[in-house]
Structure formats: structure tokens, C-alpha cells
Design a protein around this motif. Structure first.
Motif, short mmCIF file in Angstrom:
data_model
loop_
_atom_site.label_atom_id
_atom_site.label_comp_id
_atom_site.label_asym_id
_atom_site.label_seq_id
_atom_site.Cartn_x
_atom_site.Cartn_y
_atom_site.Cartn_z
N THR A 61 0.85 -1.17 0.00
CA THR A 61 0.00 0.00 0.00
C THR A 61 0.89 1.22 0.00
O THR A 61 2.11 1.11 -0.12
CB THR A 61 -0.92 -0.02 1.22
OG1 THR A 61 -1.80 1.10 1.17
CG2 THR A 61 -0.10 0.08 2.51
N THR A 94 -1.11 5.26 3.83
CA THR A 94 -2.10 4.29 4.30
C THR A 94 -1.53 3.44 5.42
O THR A 94 -2.21 3.14 6.41
CB THR A 94 -2.58 3.42 3.14
OG1 THR A 94 -3.17 4.24 2.14
CG2 THR A 94 -3.58 2.38 3.60
N LYS A 120 -1.70 5.08 8.74
CA LYS A 120 -3.03 5.12 9.36
C LYS A 120 -3.50 3.74 9.80
O LYS A 120 -4.15 3.60 10.85
CB LYS A 120 -4.04 5.71 8.38
CG LYS A 120 -3.78 7.15 8.01
CD LYS A 120 -4.76 7.60 6.94
CE LYS A 120 -4.48 9.01 6.47
NZ LYS A 120 -5.40 9.44 5.39
N ARG A 121 -3.21 2.71 9.00
CA ARG A 121 -3.83 1.40 9.22
C ARG A 121 -2.87 0.33 9.70
O ARG A 121 -3.30 -0.76 10.06
CB ARG A 121 -4.48 0.92 7.92
CG ARG A 121 -5.54 1.85 7.39
CD ARG A 121 -6.15 1.30 6.11
NE ARG A 121 -7.14 2.21 5.54
CZ ARG A 121 -7.77 2.02 4.39
NH1 ARG A 121 -7.50 0.94 3.68
NH2 ARG A 121 -8.65 2.89 3.95
#
Length: 121
Positions: free
Chosen positions: A98, A102, A105-106
Motif C-alpha cells: 500500500t 495508508t 493510518k492502518r
């Protein structure tokens, strides 16, 4: 599947430096965003730094930590300078297909086992 193995943690005095390494195996390393997270006792895991095409850093480490990667060696590094006692934590390497934003955040898809960093005052 991606396997990640961290190394380089240890005990250092405040103001000192350490370099963490994370060796990856299993898939095409260059296709992955690579990141470092940390978890201090009693706290949630937090993003420290990440890199794929560009680098991202947590505000708390900007100007002190540098992430880099060697795609030929399937290894990502975290150079940590001017260490503070609040940097004490278990540091985890992570990989994800990714963007780095991203991942920040994840979190990542794959994780290493972690390496302890302890900074004494």
C-alpha cells in the motif's frame, strides 16, 4: 507471505544512537511499503516512520530518526539519533502493499517479532 526479522535494539543512554535493521524475505521487497512502529508499556502501538517512494515520520521523531531501505539486500533501516527516554519501546518492522500514508493510518499487513530499545536518562 513476507517474513520480517528485526535486529539492532539495545540499551543506550539519552543522546545516543542506535540503528535498527529489518531483513525481509518471501516476496518482491521493492513492491512493499516498509515501516517502523513502536509500542511502549501501557501504550498503543504507534507509527514511527515509513518509506516506499517517499518517507513519512511521526512528529515526535522528525529530525532525529531516518528511515532508509536497500532493495538489493531486502533490508530496511531506522537510524535513531538523539535518543530520549520516551523513545523506549519495542520497535516493530512492518510491510504492506500500500502507500506509506495508508500504512501510517492502518498499520502493515506483515509484522516482525519486535526488538527492544531502552533509553536511560
Amino acid at each position: 507471505q513476507v517474513q520480517l526479522v528485526e535486529s539492532g535494539g539495545g540499551l543506550v543512554q539519552a543522546g545516543g544512537s542506535l540503528r535498527l535493521s529489518c531483513a525481509a524475505s518471501g516476496r518482491t521487497f521493492s513492491n512493499y511499503a516498509m515501516g517502523w512502529f513502536r509500542q511502549a508499556p501501557g501504550k498503543e502501538r504507534e507509527f514511527v516512520a515509513g518509506m516506499r517512494w517517499s518517507s513519512y515520520y511521526a512528529d515526535s521523531v522528525k529530525g532525529r530518526f531516518t528511515i532508509s531501505r536497500d532493495n538489493g539486500k531486502n533490508t530496511v533501516y531506522l537510524q535513531m539519533n538523539s535518543l530520549k527516554p520516551e523513545d523506549t519501546a519495542v520497535y516493530y518492522c512492518s510491510a504492506a502493499q500500500t502507500t506509506t500514508a495508508t500504512m501510517q493510518k492502518r498499520g502493515g499487513e506483515y509484522w516482525g517479532q519486535g526488538t527492544q530499545v531502552t533509553v536511560s536518562s
